[in-house]
Motif scaffolding. Structure first.
Motif, PDB file in Angstrom:
ATOM      1  N   LEU A 158     -23.406  28.122 -19.532  1.00 55.87           N
ATOM      2  CA  LEU A 158     -24.536  28.267 -18.616  1.00 55.87           C
ATOM      3  C   LEU A 158     -25.755  28.889 -19.294  1.00 55.87           C
ATOM      4  O   LEU A 158     -26.881  28.438 -19.101  1.00 55.87           O
ATOM      5  N   THR A 159     -25.524  29.938 -20.106  1.00 56.61           N
ATOM      6  CA  THR A 159     -26.616  30.632 -20.776  1.00 56.61           C
ATOM      7  C   THR A 159     -26.458  30.484 -22.288  1.00 56.61           C
ATOM      8  O   THR A 159     -25.470  29.963 -22.780  1.00 56.61           O
TER       9      THR A 159
ATOM     10  N   CYS B  26     -30.074  20.584 -18.500  1.00 59.41           N
ATOM     11  CA  CYS B  26     -29.507  21.357 -17.398  1.00 59.41           C
ATOM     12  C   CYS B  26     -28.056  21.734 -17.719  1.00 59.41           C
ATOM     13  O   CYS B  26     -27.254  20.899 -18.155  1.00 59.41           O
ATOM     14  N   THR B  27     -27.730  23.004 -17.497  1.00 60.28           N
ATOM     15  CA  THR B  27     -26.347  23.468 -17.675  1.00 60.28           C
ATOM     16  C   THR B  27     -25.662  23.699 -16.340  1.00 60.28           C
ATOM     17  O   THR B  27     -24.463  23.988 -16.293  1.00 60.28           O
ATOM     18  N   SER B  28     -26.411  23.604 -15.258  1.00 58.01           N
ATOM     19  CA  SER B  28     -25.835  23.685 -13.914  1.00 58.01           C
ATOM     20  C   SER B  28     -26.182  22.413 -13.170  1.00 58.01           C
ATOM     21  O   SER B  28     -26.979  21.596 -13.635  1.00 58.01           O
TER      22      SER B  28
ATOM     23  N   LEU C 274     -29.408  23.034  -7.851  1.00 60.53           N
ATOM     24  CA  LEU C 274     -29.250  24.260  -7.066  1.00 60.53           C
ATOM     25  C   LEU C 274     -30.040  24.202  -5.770  1.00 60.53           C
ATOM     26  O   LEU C 274     -30.191  25.208  -5.079  1.00 60.53           O
TER      27      LEU C 274
ATOM     28  N   CYS D 105     -32.520  23.292 -11.556  1.00 67.70           N
ATOM     29  CA  CYS D 105     -31.246  23.627 -12.166  1.00 67.70           C
ATOM     30  C   CYS D 105     -31.450  24.757 -13.154  1.00 67.70           C
ATOM     31  O   CYS D 105     -32.574  25.142 -13.459  1.00 67.70           O
ATOM     32  N   ILE D 106     -30.341  25.279 -13.676  1.00 69.44           N
ATOM     33  CA  ILE D 106     -30.376  26.276 -14.744  1.00 69.44           C
ATOM     34  C   ILE D 106     -30.210  25.555 -16.074  1.00 69.44           C
ATOM     35  O   ILE D 106     -29.453  24.597 -16.194  1.00 69.44           O
TER      36      ILE D 106
ATOM     37  N   SER E 173     -30.002  26.537 -20.452  1.00 69.99           N
ATOM     38  CA  SER E 173     -29.809  27.623 -21.410  1.00 69.99           C
ATOM     39  C   SER E 173     -31.089  27.895 -22.201  1.00 69.99           C
ATOM     40  O   SER E 173     -31.895  26.994 -22.457  1.00 69.99           O
TER      41      SER E 173
ATOM     42  N   ILE F 177     -23.581  30.928  -7.769  1.00 67.50           N
ATOM     43  CA  ILE F 177     -23.196  29.582  -8.169  1.00 67.50           C
ATOM     44  C   ILE F 177     -21.737  29.597  -8.594  1.00 67.50           C
ATOM     45  O   ILE F 177     -21.207  30.600  -9.069  1.00 67.50           O
ATOM     46  N   SER F 178     -21.104  28.457  -8.435  1.00 70.86           N
ATOM     47  CA  SER F 178     -19.676  28.350  -8.726  1.00 70.86           C
ATOM     48  C   SER F 178     -19.460  27.478  -9.961  1.00 70.86           C
ATOM     49  O   SER F 178     -20.350  26.771 -10.417  1.00 70.86           O
TER      50      SER F 178
ATOM     51  N   PHE G 260     -18.438  28.630 -12.976  1.00 73.91           N
ATOM     52  CA  PHE G 260     -18.671  29.317 -14.241  1.00 73.91           C
ATOM     53  C   PHE G 260     -17.965  30.668 -14.220  1.00 73.91           C
ATOM     54  O   PHE G 260     -17.677  31.234 -13.163  1.00 73.91           O
TER      55      PHE G 260
END
Length: 979
Positions: free
Chosen positions: A268-269, A285-287, A290, A295-296, A298, A383-384, A386
């Motif tokens: 995620l990061t 995007c790593t997520s 949302l 999105c998230i 890194s 968030i789920s 991870f």
């Protein structure tokens, strides 16, 4: 020089008013009616020149002078220093391009109060007289002395003197108005003016009154193509600078938040816990989605998400300005009482981009915060999928712009008044003059809807849905500007504050002067003498908002620790400061005629000398004495040679001495980090580096500063082959020593790299963040030890090295003999800059020794044709008067090419070339020749007749506002009624 009259040998310099009456120019000599004026390079802006230039203020007249350099105080700087800048309705003058504080500005022969505010030019913090406060209505002439004159006028007269002379003999009344509009923008201007003069008491008393009102509408940056987008790479696609990221001035602070988690989250990061938000349509995007199509991802915010701040900026403010000035004279019989009273008030309104945080003012987002996606189990926004600890993670907000809070609206009120009373008269062959004046200037700067750091910290850490959501991104369909998912207004209002700053300066002055133009008969003529004493007191006070001066600090609501001394988002702290000084001075001047025409000396019609000296005692920086010598040799009737030598000084301004600490946000290139990129092959050379625009620079005042000193000399010729044709040429040279300034944040960063490269260790004036896992990863494979990013630079006002500037002034003046269609006058003036060099300090020499020309030093070394110092500038006028009421005029201005050092070509290291620029104004008019309204006039005109765009520069709005104008073709009409 531009568009001016010229001094002739053996004659007082004169400027004709509309009635044809000659007025003696007093600038450059304190001896009344002295022939010494012929020894001086004095120029005069007369009424015909003013008509052709079509100024809306005295500042416009100054910008028309070829000898005037960069006008760094120009009312457009809402960005560079923000609330710390001298913004609002303010303009400066900068003869010889040696700095705004080096030209003395007078009104009717006496000093004007300094504007309350300062800016930094070439690492030198300077103050200035506000040229917009000088009344434009009622001007008889503007005199410009292109010569050092500290021996006559005291501190600041290094490059020369500008004296505005108002018409205190005016009789009658006139009422005028003007309206104008731009062809390609919404810009409009309005002006009303009144001038009246009345005699009474059987002609013994006389009073004049001049009133003017000026209004200009606001201009948005989005109205002009070169200013609308802060990313100007599309404008250089057809050049060798194509793709150069230096032209991408979009901000790395965006609504797409960039944060660091208290520990890394796999998948995620980044390894250092860094992540940011972005539209789901972008790669990386790593997520998942949302919500709101974000999105998230890194790491840090990528370039494609940078924010176009210019879409939120005013390019030039809306201005309302009023000037009022009155004079009164009364003949007492053997003496005269005279008085002046002036008042100026202006209000500007503008806005700049939405608030963004400083690098040095990070916010903690608690694991318990309602909108934290890394929150504890049970948080509705967690968030789920991870491996986030059940108790959640605290986050650190590194970069963010509060878009939904709206623009920062700025209102600046400038106000000043001037009161003067005095007596003058003659006692035998002696003339005497004494007066006292008091003047004050105030600035009230208020920015509405700023963000309080402390209140913002509380808002983002609330534990219910009333919290402010920083995680909802901007506009996925327009990721570089705007916000498609604004927070509720109630959440926004909880942290908005208005931020104020109030500054004041004052000037009190009293003087007594005597002169005698015929003290002693010498073989070459009469010996003239003048002497005088002066006392003056100057003061300033700078009162910042409690949230800026340290009264209210930013306290992180999660940690309870000091987040920053400043509680205003995006603005560094600034303590209140104040100071004053008293100056006692005495001067003496001699005008010595050596040879006169009656002596019949071959090849020497006349020879005149000027000798002057001035002593000044400063209450804070000690004593100083400086001399001046000038000579004029009239070889034959058609040729005069002249020369001068002067020593001068400039005392440190009160801000430099008394301000304990100034903090600014600067853009700084981390050359050490760039070298890692070069070593890894990411960029070809250091020229490909870009800077961090959120580094905090701490500037410390210094009560031990010494006055700057200077030496200047000039020599020239006046050639008049025909009675109505004159050529002038003057070479001048100025050397300044002990310049007060800063080494500069950019130079400190370069010194840090040089010290690290030579093994000395880091520069102690560079403060870096702790090394993170992301830093370690970045430096991997570069061969360099990892370092944290630069977050702060400390600097101290000090006496730096010398600066040498030299050039050549040229003039041509021709009055065409009367023709069948009227009278024509031609005036052409040019200024050629030969040399501009700033000496290298020991620190700068160390940078050069280690790095050579791989790093561009800031404001040191050879400055020729760099950053607003073109080799050539010129201006000229053509005036036609028919004799039956019709008239017309042309004014042209040329600015030569130079180079913008903020952009370097990635492979060659060449600077960006700034093209030369030419603009022209024109007007036609009709003046009534008889009747009750005789002298009334109708005029139609066009400014920037050729619709010349300013050349492209890597600056806030894509052009150099200190040298060029962004105003396109502008039409105006004016009406003047005389009674």
């Amino acid at each position: 020089m531009g568009a001016m009259g010229v001094a002739h040998a053996q004659e007082a310099v004169t400027g004709a008013d509309e009635d044809g009456q000659d007025a003696i120019v007093v600038i450059g000599s304190q001896i009344k009616n002295s022939a010494v004026a012929g020894t001086l390079p004095v120029s005069v802006v007369g009424q015909d020149d003013i008509d052709a230039i079509a100024p809306s203020s005295v500042a416009d007249l100054m910008q028309a002078l070829p000898a005037n350099g960069t006008m760094n105080f120009n009312g457009t700087d809402t960005v560079g220093g923000g609330v710390h800048s001298a913004r609002g309705d303010v303009a400066s003058v900068n003869l010889r391009s040696i700095g705004s504080g080096n030209t003395l500005v007078l009104l009717n022969g006496r000093r004007l109060v300094q504007h309350p505010g300062f800016q930094t030019e070439d690492s030198v913090p300077v103050t200035t007289v506000n040229m917009n406060a000088v009344p434009i209505t009622g001007i008889e002439r503007v005199e410009v002395l292109h010569d050092g004159a500290a021996a006559l006028y005291g501190s600041d007269a290094v490059a020369g003197v500008v004296n505005t002379v108002l018409d205190d003999k005016y009789e009658g009344m006139e009422l005028g108005g003007e309206f104008g509009f731009a062809e390609n923008t919404s810009k409009e201007r309005y002006r009303l003016n009144f001038q009246g003069g009345w005699g009474f008491n059987e002609g013994r008393s006389h009073v004049t009154l001049a009133l003017s009102y000026y209004k200009a509408t606001m201009l948005e940056a989005t109205e002009l193509p070169y200013a609308a987008n802060a990313d100007r790479r599309p404008l250089v696609e057809d050049t060798e600078f194509a793709g150069d990221t230096s032209f991408d001035n979009r901000s790395i602070s965006t609504p797409w938040a960039q944060l660091v988690a208290s520990q890394a989250v796999d998948g995620l990061t980044s390894s250092g816990g860094a992540f940011h938000f972005q539209p789901v349509g972008m790669s990386g995007c790593t997520s998942g989605n949302l919500g709101n199509d974000s999105c998230i991802a890194s790491g840090t915010v990528q370039r494609d998400l940078r924010y176009n701040v210019n879409q939120s900026r005013t390019m030039s403010p809306g201005v309302e300005r009023g000037n009022a000035f009155a004079t009164f004279t009364h003949d007492l019989g053997g003496a005269e009482f005279y008085a002046e009273g002036g008042y100026y008030r202006a209000r500007t309104k503008e806005h700049r981009a939405e608030s963004s945080k400083l690098t040095s003012a990070n916010f903690t987002v608690s694991r318990d915060a309602y909108w934290n996606p890394f929150g504890a189990v049970g948080n509705p926004n967690r968030i789920s999928g991870f491996d986030i600890p059940a108790e959640g993670l605290d986050l650190t907000l590194e970069r963010y712009r509060v878009i939904d809070a709206g623009f920062r609206d700025i209102q600046v009120d400038n106000e000043s008044f001037r009161m003067l009373g005095g007596f003058r008269g003659d006692l035998g062959d002696w003339s005497w003059d004494t007066a006292a004046l008091y003047s004050e200037a105030t600035t009230k700067d208020i920015t509405f809807d700023r963000v309080s750091n402390s209140l913002f910290s509380q808002a983002i850490n609330r534990t219910d849905d009333s919290a402010y959501n920083i995680f909802n991104g901007g506009d996925p369909d327009s990721p570089n500007w705007g916000d498609a998912t604004p927070n509720p207004q109630s959440a926004i209002d909880s942290f908005l504050v208005d931020v104020k700053r109030k500054d004041k300066t004052s000037l009190a002055l009293a003087d007594f002067k005597v002169s005698n133009g015929t003290l002693l008969a010498l073989p070459g003529g009469d010996l003239g003498v003048a002497a005088g004493v002066e006392w003056r007191r100057t003061s300033y006070s700078d009162d910042y908002d409690d949230r800026l001066d340290g009264t209210i600090n930013f306290i992180d609501s999660v940690t309870g620790e000091l987040g920053n001394v400043s509680d205003v988002m995006g603005s560094s702290s600034q303590p209140d400061s104040s100071g004053s000084r008293n100056v006692l001075s005495a001067f003496a001047e001699l005008a010595v005629p050596i040879v006169s025409p009656d002596m019949n000396v071959p090849l020497m019609q006349s020879l005149n000398l000027q000798v002057a000296g001035r002593f000044e005692h400063y209450s804070d920086v000690g004593d100083v004495f400086k001399p001046k010598f000038a000579a004029s040799w009239e070889v034959v009737d058609a040729l005069k040679l002249r020369a001068s030598y002067a020593e001068g000084f400039r005392a440190p301004n009160l801000e430099q001495l008394h301000n304990p600490l100034s903090t600014r946000v600067s853009t700084v290139i981390d050359y050490y980090r760039c070298q890692a990129a070069v070593n890894k092959g990411d960029i070809p050379t250091l020229a490909g580096c870009s800077g961090n625009d959120s580094v905090e620079e701490l500037r410390y005042g210094n009560s031990e500063l010494k006055p700057e000193t200077n030496t200047s000399y000039s020599f020239g010729a006046v050639f008049t082959p025909l009675r109505n044709l004159t050529f002038t040429a003057d070479y001048w040279h100025i050397e300044q020593r002990n310049l007060v300034g800063l080494f500069g944040a950019e130079n400190h960063a370069a010194l840090d790299y040089a010290m690290l490269a030579s093994g000395e260790g880091p520069n102690p004036n560079i403060i870096r963040a702790d090394v993170t896992a992301d830093d370690i990863a970045y430096y991997a494979g570069s061969g360099l030890d990892p370092l944290g990013g630069i977050v702060q630079v400390t600097d101290l006002f000090t006496n730096l090295d010398s600066r040498v500037t030299e050039g050549l002034d040229l003039g041509l003046y021709y009055a065409l003999p009367d023709t069948g269609i009227g009278r024509f006058d031609f005036k052409l003036n040019g200024s050629y800059l030969i040399k501009a060099n700033q000496g290298l300090s020991a620190q700068a020499e160390q940078i050069v020794d280690v790095l050579g020309d791989a790093v561009n030093l800031e404001a040191v070394g050879d400055l020729m044709e760099l950053n607003g110092r073109p080799e050539w500038q010129a201006s000229g006028t053509v005036t036609w008067r028919s004799g039956n009421g019709w008239g017309a005029g042309l004014f042209g201005r040329y600015v030569g090419k130079y180079y913008d050092t903020s952009v370097t070509q990635n492979e060659t290291g060449a600077f960006w070339p700034v093209d030369d620029w030419f603009t022209m104004n024109a007007y036609v008019q009709y003046q009534l020749q008889d009747g009750a309204l005789e002298g009334s006039r109708v005029r139609l005109g066009v400014r920037n007749l050729l619709d010349s765009d300013p050349p492209l520069v890597d600056a806030t709005y894509g052009y150099d506002a200190s040298m060029h104008s962004a105003e396109g073709r502008f039409f105006y009409a004016s009406l003047l009624a005389k009674f």
